[in-house]
Design an enzyme around this catalytic site. Sequence first.
Site, mmCIF file in Angstrom:
data_model
loop_
_atom_site.group_PDB
_atom_site.id
_atom_site.type_symbol
_atom_site.label_atom_id
_atom_site.label_comp_id
_atom_site.label_asym_id
_atom_site.label_seq_id
_atom_site.Cartn_x
_atom_site.Cartn_y
_atom_site.Cartn_z
ATOM 1 N N SER A 26 32.156 41.100 40.872
ATOM 2 C CA SER A 26 31.221 40.042 40.539
ATOM 3 C C SER A 26 30.015 40.523 39.741
ATOM 4 O O SER A 26 29.181 39.735 39.353
ATOM 5 C CB SER A 26 30.779 39.297 41.796
ATOM 6 O OG SER A 26 29.886 40.078 42.513
ATOM 7 N N LYS A 77 23.931 34.301 47.472
ATOM 8 C CA LYS A 77 23.336 34.857 46.259
ATOM 9 C C LYS A 77 22.182 33.991 45.770
ATOM 10 O O LYS A 77 21.132 34.492 45.388
ATOM 11 C CB LYS A 77 24.409 34.984 45.175
ATOM 12 C CG LYS A 77 25.414 36.091 45.466
ATOM 13 C CD LYS A 77 26.555 36.084 44.468
ATOM 14 C CE LYS A 77 27.512 37.241 44.754
ATOM 15 N NZ LYS A 77 28.707 37.173 43.906
#
Length: 825
Positions: free
Chosen positions: A727, A770
């Site tokens: 990611s 996140k």
Amino acid sequence: MPDEKREGWWNILGHPIIDTGESDPSKADTDDDTLRVPTHLPILPLRGLVVYPMTAVPIRVGQPRSIRLIEDTVTGKRLVGLVASRDAELETPGPDDVYRTGTVAAVHRLFKSPDGTITLIMQGMMRIRVDEFLEEEPYLMARVSIAPEQVERSPEIEALRRKIAEGFENLSQLSPGVPEEMSTLVINLDDPLQLAYAVANQMKTLDLADAQRLLELDSVGDKLRVLMGLLSKEVEVLELGRKIQTDAQSEMEKTQREYFLREQLKAIRRELGEADEQQIEAEEFQKKIEEAGMPEEAEKEARRELDRLRKLPTAAAEYGVIRTYLDWLTSLPWSVQTDDNLDITHARQVLDEDHYDLEEIKERILEFLAVRKLRGERKEEFDQDEPADLIRREREGVILCFVGPPGTGKTSLGQSIARALGRKFIRQSLGGVRDEAEIRGHRRTYIGALPGRIMQALRRIESKNPVFMLDEVDKLGMDFRGDPAAALLEVLDPEQNREFRDHYLDVPFDLSQVMFITTGNLLDPIPPPLRDRMEILRLSGYTETEKLRIVQGYLIPRQLRENGLRSKELSFTEAALRQIIRDYTREAGVRNLEREIGRVARKVVTRIAEGDGQPVRVTKANVSEFLKKPRYFPETALRTKVPGVATGLSVTMAGGDLIFCEATKMPGQKGFTVTGQLGEVMKESAQAALSYVRSKAAELGIPEDVFEKIDIHLHVPAGAVPKDGPSAGVTIAAALASLLTGRRVRDDVGMTGEITLRGQVLPVGGIKEKVLAAHRAGLKTVILPKQNNKDLDDIPEEVRESLDFVLAEQVTDVLAAALAQDKQT
Ligand SMILES: Nc1ncnc2c1ncn2[C@@H]1O[C@H](COP(=O)(O)OP(=O)(O)OP(=O)(O)O)[C@@H](O)[C@H]1O
Ligand SMILES: [Mg+2]
């Protein structure tokens, strides 16, 4: 000295006056009625003893110079100056070694022992002060003056006098050393000064320094006050001593009694030919087996082992092994269970009481209860079902798994569920468990074998249907000793756990009534077969406002309670709390937040203990008085000052976090180094990012030939934490593009996303964590893969509104949003 007073002390003494030849020593040198003390006196230093006026004391002398002194005195005026030696160890103290305040005393009686020492009865008469020592040989001689005490008479003195008399009465009752007649005499003394001296004289444990001080104080009031203090301390000590003694005594009597009775019992049984110890033990086990309510197989096994025990001699090693085994078998909660409270309203209330929000999870728990309840009520209808079906239906989805960063309430939710259901709660950490035997026990053939953690916990909790929390399933290990996850699977699988077989016990135990809940910080490391059997509930962390509600509604009240504070004694303004959340803690959960509140509470408690009872209100302005310097500073701006650094968003054990990708170049030839404990996947994604940037060099305005002349180094710092996963692809691409174009990455942008070689941005996980991390760190823009669009729904409104989201399909979208316009090289 008036006669009346002398009578007083003679009475105290309780001794008759012994006629020593001369009529009255105090009048030795005079014709009138008053005592006259000569100006020059022989001085007898006393070791560790102060003689007071108006009291009589026996004294033993053995030193040649002292014997000489006494011999000279008894043939003369019979008066001696008595002073205490400062140091009781000194053999022959000189003028500098003695106190200067003493007592003039008359020698009343004298006994000579065969060994040459002399015992004297000395009668203290008046206080004197030694003005000057005149001679040291053959004994000390000094010029002295009399130093009469100040005797005030006032109600206060009278009160003190009575108090002291009372205290002394207590003392003499407690200490065996004071004869009763003596204490009666002392208590009845009217003259406060005489009382003070008489009491002091009887207190054998007085320090020399205290005794001397009592003598030196001029005012009788002062003397009484000091004495009062000493007296009550002494009484206290004696009382304590007595208590200790009686306690010890009764304890001893009890154990002695028990021992005695037991021995008697044994003797009686032996007499009756009844039983020896082994038999008694066997009978006890027999009884326990009957009472344990075991299922058939277990009971059979227990009886078989018991038979073996009966036949073995107690000294055999095997005997101990069987005994331990039977002990385990009979103490398990085979049929002990608590009744479930299935009242949904009550459960909701409990859950709300303990936790703010977490609505989704609370709902799930309530559903579970509701199903249980309904099934219970419609039991008959369902009993006609296939049994296997029944089991499956009842158990399905029951194993909840809470996944989330530390301090988000996983453990405490478990406790809450137990409380709501009225079940017992037990927690067992699986972190670092690598050995199957830890879960399932060792076979009995091993020396020192024991059951595994599951059975141990059940025995401890003494219930077969507790809420059983298995913490840290994501940290299970595995090695050559077998796979603990496989054992755990058996524990959790409703098809199998009805007959869970611990290796040590080797009989099935029904775990199906246990409500298992597992927790972990990350989902990925949980072995997939295990994951499949559980219903995952995510706790991703809290926003600032949620934390504020939690701290106000739950953490502060709890910390106040735990520290014994009243709510008006410590309060916080909202601004102060926000500051603590922002600058003193950086976490997804609230554990450190609670710790900081606890820190403040303890400071306040200390203040109160020190006598400052002012209520404390913590405001933004005075937070720093209670807590050390802020621990966290915004770092993004600092890090991204130069081109080549991009801010990524990642998920760690601690929840979402920022991750910086730094790229730098140096003269060289197409070299590409990657450092920072990166895993294989992440390294590959770095390669892909580089290839992509190279392939798009022209579009990005990067000179074609630049790659021929440089080496690139990519580093992903953040401690020694290993990092992996795809990611960070877009972040690395942004860092490289920034480095090569000389355009900085905007310092308020965070990003996440996987990239393909063609520059497509692919979706990634952990969006909520996140985004929360970006919000915590004060970022303004978050770049996400377009396909993660749907995940935005999970994000709390408050956070969603304060951030700009860029949904990227292509890396070009990312770069457009991330790179600053201005160039810098
Ligand atoms: N929503 C909430 N409302 C009230 N208190 C909360 C909430 N969330 C967490 N807490 C409190 O925060 C503290 C830490 O929670 P807990 O110990 O349950 O964390 P955890 O998720 O089990 O963490 P770990 O992963 O480290 O085991 C507890 O005192 C808990 O009561
Ligand atoms: Mg926990």
